[in-house]
Design a protein around this motif. Structure first.
Motif, PDB file in Angstrom:
ATOM      1  N   ASP A   1       0.808  -1.223   0.000  1.00 43.44           N
ATOM      2  CA  ASP A   1       0.000   0.000   0.000  1.00 43.44           C
ATOM      3  C   ASP A   1       0.843   1.274   0.000  1.00 43.44           C
ATOM      4  O   ASP A   1       0.463   2.275   0.591  1.00 43.44           O
TER       5      ASP A   1
ATOM      6  N   ASN B   1      -4.005 -11.228  -3.793  1.00 41.52           N
ATOM      7  CA  ASN B   1      -3.923 -10.596  -2.468  1.00 41.52           C
ATOM      8  C   ASN B   1      -3.509  -9.126  -2.610  1.00 41.52           C
ATOM      9  O   ASN B   1      -3.749  -8.326  -1.718  1.00 41.52           O
ATOM     10  N   ALA B   2      -2.877  -8.793  -3.719  1.00 43.39           N
ATOM     11  CA  ALA B   2      -2.440  -7.415  -3.943  1.00 43.39           C
ATOM     12  C   ALA B   2      -3.623  -6.548  -4.376  1.00 43.39           C
ATOM     13  O   ALA B   2      -4.651  -7.059  -4.808  1.00 43.39           O
TER      14      ALA B   2
ATOM     15  N   GLY C   1      -4.008 -12.990   9.932  1.00 39.55           N
ATOM     16  CA  GLY C   1      -4.565 -11.823   9.235  1.00 39.55           C
ATOM     17  C   GLY C   1      -4.317 -11.820   7.744  1.00 39.55           C
ATOM     18  O   GLY C   1      -4.064 -10.770   7.151  1.00 39.55           O
TER      19      GLY C   1
ATOM     20  N   THR D   1      -5.212 -12.202   3.643  1.00 40.43           N
ATOM     21  CA  THR D   1      -6.303 -11.659   2.839  1.00 40.43           C
ATOM     22  C   THR D   1      -7.314 -12.752   2.467  1.00 40.43           C
ATOM     23  O   THR D   1      -8.299 -12.472   1.783  1.00 40.43           O
TER      24      THR D   1
ATOM     25  N   GLN E   1       2.884  -6.302  -2.596  1.00 39.12           N
ATOM     26  CA  GLN E   1       3.181  -6.205  -1.161  1.00 39.12           C
ATOM     27  C   GLN E   1       4.421  -5.320  -0.939  1.00 39.12           C
ATOM     28  O   GLN E   1       4.669  -4.446  -1.758  1.00 39.12           O
TER      29      GLN E   1
ATOM     30  N   VAL F   1       3.674 -12.474   7.536  1.00 43.38           N
ATOM     31  CA  VAL F   1       4.263 -12.081   6.254  1.00 43.38           C
ATOM     32  C   VAL F   1       3.435 -12.713   5.143  1.00 43.38           C
ATOM     33  O   VAL F   1       2.535 -13.512   5.424  1.00 43.38           O
ATOM     34  N   THR F   2       3.752 -12.398   3.903  1.00 46.37           N
ATOM     35  CA  THR F   2       3.096 -13.100   2.818  1.00 46.37           C
ATOM     36  C   THR F   2       3.991 -14.280   2.410  1.00 46.37           C
ATOM     37  O   THR F   2       5.097 -14.432   2.934  1.00 46.37           O
TER      38      THR F   2
ATOM     39  N   ARG G   1      -0.329  -0.562   8.147  1.00 42.45           N
ATOM     40  CA  ARG G   1      -0.282  -2.022   8.175  1.00 42.45           C
ATOM     41  C   ARG G   1      -1.702  -2.556   8.146  1.00 42.45           C
ATOM     42  O   ARG G   1      -2.540  -2.160   8.951  1.00 42.45           O
ATOM     43  N   VAL G   2      -1.963  -3.447   7.217  1.00 44.90           N
ATOM     44  CA  VAL G   2      -3.255  -4.115   7.184  1.00 44.90           C
ATOM     45  C   VAL G   2      -3.000  -5.578   7.504  1.00 44.90           C
ATOM     46  O   VAL G   2      -1.978  -6.135   7.122  1.00 44.90           O
TER      47      VAL G   2
ATOM     48  N   ARG H   1     -10.345  -3.322   4.725  1.00 41.16           N
ATOM     49  CA  ARG H   1     -10.067  -3.188   6.152  1.00 41.16           C
ATOM     50  C   ARG H   1      -9.346  -1.870   6.440  1.00 41.16           C
ATOM     51  O   ARG H   1      -8.529  -1.411   5.636  1.00 41.16           O
TER      52      ARG H   1
END
Ligand code: IMP
Ligand code: MG
Length: 332
Positions: free
Chosen positions: A15, A40-41, A123, A125, A170, A184-185, A217-218, A250
């Protein structure tokens, strides 16, 4: 032959406005490519003052440039085809969009597992990204090649040529090796990983690193404590900066920019061109603070704050040769 490669990466937790930067640079290239992650992006792009969002397709397509989803990406067929229809409906040439036959497929089972096991715990996506990469590395995944019929017009097995722009998804602190594991992803967000698209690292020319003037941070991350939500100043930044996730909607947690983290991300990524955006958000609420060595440092104006940030970067880094300040992401 590839002539040269420029790469745009996020230096924080995603983001950072990469979509806008890439979209601004795109017209100078032959290909725009994604090398990691999946839907997810969330990339927000403005074309002729109209706002568009994509999750998977690289933003070259908005400017008539070939857009490649690389072998290191993971593809949810349904959301890919939805995105294709969305782009078609808006008049963009979707023939430019291609996927590597080696990219992996996100299945309904992956999404189910992500929702059940990881969404609340770390958390995610809930797009099935982690479970899909799990199968890939266990060497039991399904690739685009296994779904040839459904995707045939989009499959791409050629080699890259000419001038290439790679679009990171990300950010540095979500990288599987460098972030706050397990928050993390499941992919490599660092620019070296863009070489998986099929070029040697010697071809890399510039690295555009994107960061906002404050951190967001999401998703779950103990480094972003719940206390941040009780800080009125930070909440004001979140509201003024419209810090809502493009993928999940979110509200993002906000903190002052952590300079030590930025310096590390700049070094590890090899950023040559730094873009600091959303400076206008701090100006509109008249708060000029960053965190350095665990202390909050406060300034009287954005000019003084930026001057100090630039000095700290220059004192600690020899690779950044350009710093671009952006008061509004749209102006880049
Ligand atoms: P996943 O990538 O869905 O597995 O999520 C793992 C972590 O990365 C979670 O904290 C997500 O919120 C975060 N994340 C994944 N993609 C993005 C993105 O594009 N922007 C911001 N955060 C993201
Ligand atoms: Mg994003």
């Amino acid at each position: 032959m590839v002539e040269y490669v420029d790469i745009c990466v996020g230096l924080a937790w995603g983001d950072e406005g990469k979509g806008k930067i890439v979209s601004h640079l795109t017209k100078n290239y032959d290909y725009v490519c994604r090398w990691n992650g999946g839907d997810n992006a969330g990339h927000t792009i403005y074309v002729d003052n109209k706002k568009y969002s994509t999750h998977l397709v690289p933003s070259g397509v908005f400017h008539g440039i070939k857009s490649i989803i690389g072998p290191g990406c993971v593809v949810n067929i349904k959301s890919f085809l939805n995105e294709i229809n969305y782009l078609k409906d808006n008049g963009f040439n979707t023939n430019l969009i291609k996927i590597s036959s080696k990219a992996h497929i996100v299945s309904d089972e992956h999404i189910y597992e992500d929702k059940e096991k990881y969404k609340n715990k770390i958390g995610t996506t809930a797009r099935g990204i982690g479970p899909c990469y799990t199968d890939k590395y266990a060497r039991k995944g399904k690739t685009v090649n296994d779904f040839k019929d459904e995707l045939k017009e989009y499959i791409w097995d050629e080699v890259l040529e000419g001038k290439i722009l790679c679009e990171g998804a990300q950010g540095f602190w979500l990288d599987i090796d460098h972030g706050n594991y397990p928050y993390v992803t499941s992919s490599n967000t660092l620019p070296y990983s863009a070489c998986s698209l099929g070029f040697p690292h010697q071809k890399i020319r510039k690295i555009y690193g994107a960061v906002k003037i404050y951190d967001t941070r999401v998703g779950i991350d103990p480094e972003f404590s719940d206390e941040l939500d009780n800080n009125e100043e930070l909440m004001k930044i979140a509201e003024t900066g419209k810090e809502y996730g493009t993928t999940t909607g979110r509200l993002r947690k906000v903190n002052y920019l952590n300079i030590n983290k930025l310096i590390k991300a700049l070094y590890y990524s090899g950023t040559t061109d730094l873009i600091i955006s959303k400076i206008d958000i701090l100006e509109s609420i008249n708060v000029f603070k960053y965190i350095y060595n665990d202390e909050i440092c406060s300034f009287n104006s954005s000019e003084l704050m930026i001057e100090s940030i630039i000095k700290l970067i220059n004192d600690n880094n020899n690779y950044v040769s350009n710093i671009l300040l952006s008061r509004s992401p749209k102006e880049i």
